[in-house]
Motif scaffolding. Structure first.
Motif, PDB file in Angstrom:
ATOM      1  N   ASP A  61     -12.927  -3.244 -10.121  1.00  0.00           N
ATOM      2  CA  ASP A  61     -12.264  -4.098  -9.144  1.00  0.00           C
ATOM      3  C   ASP A  61     -11.469  -3.233  -8.178  1.00  0.00           C
ATOM      4  OD1 ASP A  61     -10.990  -6.024  -7.722  1.00  0.00           O
ATOM      5  OD2 ASP A  61     -10.300  -7.161  -9.463  1.00  0.00           O
ATOM      6  N   ALA A  62     -11.720  -3.416  -6.904  1.00  0.00           N
ATOM      7  CA  ALA A  62     -11.045  -2.586  -5.901  1.00  0.00           C
ATOM      8  C   ALA A  62      -9.548  -2.884  -5.848  1.00  0.00           C
ATOM      9  CB  ALA A  62     -11.672  -2.797  -4.529  1.00  0.00           C
ATOM     10  N   ALA A  63      -9.157  -4.087  -6.227  1.00  0.00           N
ATOM     11  CA  ALA A  63      -7.731  -4.437  -6.250  1.00  0.00           C
ATOM     12  C   ALA A  63      -7.185  -4.115  -7.633  1.00  0.00           C
ATOM     13  CB  ALA A  63      -7.540  -5.904  -5.921  1.00  0.00           C
ATOM     14  N   ILE A  64      -6.508  -2.986  -7.740  1.00  0.00           N
ATOM     15  CA  ILE A  64      -6.016  -2.532  -9.028  1.00  0.00           C
ATOM     16  C   ILE A  64      -4.740  -3.280  -9.376  1.00  0.00           C
ATOM     17  CG2 ILE A  64      -5.207  -0.534 -10.331  1.00  0.00           C
ATOM     18  CD1 ILE A  64      -6.896   1.199  -8.569  1.00  0.00           C
ATOM     19  N   ALA A  65      -4.738  -3.862 -10.563  1.00  0.00           N
ATOM     20  CA  ALA A  65      -3.543  -4.583 -10.999  1.00  0.00           C
ATOM     21  C   ALA A  65      -2.497  -3.588 -11.467  1.00  0.00           C
ATOM     22  CB  ALA A  65      -3.895  -5.555 -12.124  1.00  0.00           C
ATOM     23  N   MET A  78     -12.067  13.158  -7.023  1.00  0.00           N
ATOM     24  CA  MET A  78     -11.608  11.798  -7.287  1.00  0.00           C
ATOM     25  C   MET A  78     -11.497  11.005  -5.999  1.00  0.00           C
ATOM     26  SD  MET A  78     -10.517   9.483  -9.401  1.00  0.00           S
ATOM     27  CE  MET A  78      -9.439   8.046  -9.474  1.00  0.00           C
ATOM     28  N   LEU A  79     -10.959  11.631  -4.970  1.00  0.00           N
ATOM     29  CA  LEU A  79     -10.825  10.954  -3.684  1.00  0.00           C
ATOM     30  C   LEU A  79     -12.183  10.613  -3.093  1.00  0.00           C
ATOM     31  CD1 LEU A  79      -7.947  13.061  -2.072  1.00  0.00           C
ATOM     32  CD2 LEU A  79      -7.758  10.853  -3.214  1.00  0.00           C
ATOM     33  N   ASP A  80     -13.169  11.497  -3.320  1.00  0.00           N
ATOM     34  CA  ASP A  80     -14.510  11.279  -2.758  1.00  0.00           C
ATOM     35  C   ASP A  80     -15.303  10.237  -3.524  1.00  0.00           C
ATOM     36  OD1 ASP A  80     -13.944  13.207  -0.887  1.00  0.00           O
ATOM     37  OD2 ASP A  80     -14.939  14.827  -2.002  1.00  0.00           O
ATOM     38  N   ASP A  81     -15.159  10.224  -4.846  1.00  0.00           N
ATOM     39  CA  ASP A  81     -16.066   9.435  -5.680  1.00  0.00           C
ATOM     40  C   ASP A  81     -15.475   8.144  -6.216  1.00  0.00           C
ATOM     41  OD1 ASP A  81     -17.713  11.589  -5.278  1.00  0.00           O
ATOM     42  OD2 ASP A  81     -17.353  12.489  -7.241  1.00  0.00           O
ATOM     43  N   ALA A  94     -14.147   4.424  -6.804  1.00  0.00           N
ATOM     44  CA  ALA A  94     -14.678   3.161  -6.294  1.00  0.00           C
ATOM     45  C   ALA A  94     -13.651   2.394  -5.468  1.00  0.00           C
ATOM     46  CB  ALA A  94     -15.164   2.302  -7.457  1.00  0.00           C
ATOM     47  N   PHE A  95     -12.473   2.958  -5.261  1.00  0.00           N
ATOM     48  CA  PHE A  95     -11.451   2.300  -4.462  1.00  0.00           C
ATOM     49  C   PHE A  95     -10.750   3.353  -3.620  1.00  0.00           C
ATOM     50  CE2 PHE A  95      -9.725   3.479  -8.555  1.00  0.00           C
ATOM     51  CZ  PHE A  95      -8.527   4.088  -8.257  1.00  0.00           C
ATOM     52  N   ASP A  96      -9.939   2.908  -2.680  1.00  0.00           N
ATOM     53  CA  ASP A  96      -9.223   3.799  -1.773  1.00  0.00           C
ATOM     54  C   ASP A  96      -8.016   4.385  -2.509  1.00  0.00           C
ATOM     55  OD1 ASP A  96      -7.856   5.096   0.224  1.00  0.00           O
ATOM     56  OD2 ASP A  96      -8.178   3.535   1.721  1.00  0.00           O
ATOM     57  N   VAL A  97      -8.172   5.605  -3.038  1.00  0.00           N
ATOM     58  CA  VAL A  97      -7.126   6.223  -3.841  1.00  0.00           C
ATOM     59  C   VAL A  97      -5.878   6.492  -2.999  1.00  0.00           C
ATOM     60  CG1 VAL A  97      -6.528   8.202  -5.284  1.00  0.00           C
ATOM     61  CG2 VAL A  97      -8.822   7.235  -5.388  1.00  0.00           C
ATOM     62  N   GLU A  98      -6.062   6.943  -1.779  1.00  0.00           N
ATOM     63  CA  GLU A  98      -4.919   7.270  -0.933  1.00  0.00           C
ATOM     64  C   GLU A  98      -4.076   6.028  -0.640  1.00  0.00           C
ATOM     65  OE1 GLU A  98      -5.507   9.889   2.372  1.00  0.00           O
ATOM     66  OE2 GLU A  98      -7.397  10.625   1.592  1.00  0.00           O
ATOM     67  N   GLN A  99      -4.736   4.918  -0.313  1.00  0.00           N
ATOM     68  CA  GLN A  99      -4.002   3.688  -0.051  1.00  0.00           C
ATOM     69  C   GLN A  99      -3.289   3.195  -1.306  1.00  0.00           C
ATOM     70  OE1 GLN A  99      -3.400   2.217   2.757  1.00  0.00           O
ATOM     71  NE2 GLN A  99      -2.329   0.456   1.890  1.00  0.00           N
ATOM     72  N   TRP A 100      -3.964   3.341  -2.450  1.00  0.00           N
ATOM     73  CA  TRP A 100      -3.358   2.924  -3.716  1.00  0.00           C
ATOM     74  C   TRP A 100      -2.117   3.746  -4.036  1.00  0.00           C
ATOM     75  CZ3 TRP A 100      -3.970   5.894  -8.479  1.00  0.00           C
ATOM     76  CH2 TRP A 100      -3.356   5.289  -9.575  1.00  0.00           C
ATOM     77  N   LEU A 101      -2.183   5.062  -3.848  1.00  0.00           N
ATOM     78  CA  LEU A 101      -1.029   5.909  -4.102  1.00  0.00           C
ATOM     79  C   LEU A 101       0.122   5.576  -3.157  1.00  0.00           C
ATOM     80  CD1 LEU A 101      -2.617   9.418  -4.794  1.00  0.00           C
ATOM     81  CD2 LEU A 101      -1.365   7.981  -6.405  1.00  0.00           C
ATOM     82  N   ALA A 102      -0.213   5.305  -1.903  1.00  0.00           N
ATOM     83  CA  ALA A 102       0.840   4.955  -0.944  1.00  0.00           C
ATOM     84  C   ALA A 102       1.559   3.674  -1.362  1.00  0.00           C
ATOM     85  CB  ALA A 102       0.239   4.788   0.452  1.00  0.00           C
TER      86      ALA A 102
END
Length: 333
Positions: free
Chosen positions: A53-57, A128-131, A133-141
């Motif tokens: 799921d792209a929306a991580i709880a 991890m950033l490349d592969d 399944a979700f936007d890691v940078e946006q999630w970290l922000a």
């Protein structure tokens, strides 16, 4: 030359299609074939794609809402100063032709909110950033923003003022009334009993509310945590009606004795000598000074193959007007 059909030798006999069963009947041997399933990796599971799921709880943490009710100013440097006056400007009466003696001038006091820098420095590998399944940078922000909100909220209530804001509960407190306390000292009223309300808890809350002078009560609010609010919601006045009133419309705060209630999870629970309830005009009483919005630096060079996300936020805070906030202390006196 005629070809004569001869019976095949036993070792050269052709095995029929159901040889596995025949082998079991003749020799007790079995030929096992496993079905492809997604249960284990080597039996076909590797071919089954995993969906994330792209929306991580995330576990929601209570961010203190003090920022929403306090006075927030944007500053250009860490050396923010604010001048406040104490005592006002004295005046006098005179007749039409009478002399006008000189009156006293106001006394200026400098207010310097303690400031500090919130920072976070998480890292993620480039793979991890490349592969992912979700936007890691946006999630970290988003995670950094949520953590910063929680950390600054705790500092506004309980901060010690060392490289961080000074919380209003860490100010000096006294039972002295307005005009008789030193500047920066908050007034508290006792609840009448240790670890609980004394007799007539509704009257204790009314006394706390009325201890705040009328000019400050315009825009005042109650501040307490959820556990204290649960205790308050069970209280009833002498007429039998609950003191707490739910919001009349969606999005409107609940009210206690006519004033909105703000839940701040950083406020202490009801306990002996705890300052668990605050009532005041925080727009006048608490000052938040911030340098700028949160800045995030993406650093892919320092720690290869990891990418670091260095986030900073410079912020300060302190009590600006010690007459604008009142506290209820759970103590006999």
């Amino acid at each position: 030359m005629d070809v004569v059909d001869r019976p095949a030798l036993d070792g050269a006999r052709v095995v029929p299609a159901d040889g596995a069963f025949e082998g079991f009947v003749r020799q007790g041997a079995t030929l096992e074939m496993k079905a492809f399933t997604g249960v284990s990796g080597d039996a076909g599971g590797y071919a089954v794609p995993r969906e994330i799921d792209a929306a991580i709880a995330r576990v929601l943490t209570g961010a203190s809402p003090i920022r929403a009710i306090a006075n927030v100013v944007q500053v250009g440097s860490a050396g923010y100063r604010k001048l406040i006056t104490t005592g006002g400007t004295p005046s006098g009466w005179a007749s039409e032709t009478g002399p006008r003696p000189e009156t006293a001038t106001p006394v200026l006091t400098e207010l310097v909110p303690p400031m500090g820098e919130l920072y976070a420095n998480p890292s993620a590998s480039q793979a991890m950033l490349d592969d992912a399944a979700f936007d890691v940078e946006q999630w970290l922000a988003e995670e950094i923003a949520a953590e910063f909100a929680k950390a600054e909220g705790a500092a506004f209530v309980n901060g010690n003022g060392v490289n961080r804001p000074k919380g209003f509960l860490t100010q000096a407190v006294s039972t002295a009334k307005d005009g008789a306390r030193p500047l920066g000292t908050l007034q508290y009223l006792p609840s009448g009993a240790a670890s609980d309300f004394g007799g007539a808890p509704d009257e204790r809350l009314v006394d706390l509310m009325q201890s705040l002078r009328a000019p400050y009560r315009q825009g005042a609010s109650w501040v307490m945590n959820a556990n204290t609010l649960a205790r308050i919601r069970k209280l009833k006045g002498s007429d039998g009606h609950p003191l707490w009133q739910p919001g009349l419309a969606e999005g409107q705060p609940a009210r206690l004795l006519g004033y909105p209630v703000v839940e701040a999870e950083d406020m202490p629970d009801i306990a002996a000598n705890a300052l668990s309830i605050a009532f005041g005009n925080f727009a006048a009483g608490y000052l938040i000074a911030e340098r700028a919005e949160t800045a995030i630096l993406r650093d892919p060079y320092t720690n290869k193959p990891f990418v670091s996300f260095y986030a900073t936020r410079r912020i300060g805070g302190c009590v600006a007007d010690s007459e604008a906030i009142k506290l209820l202390k759970f103590a006999a006196a």
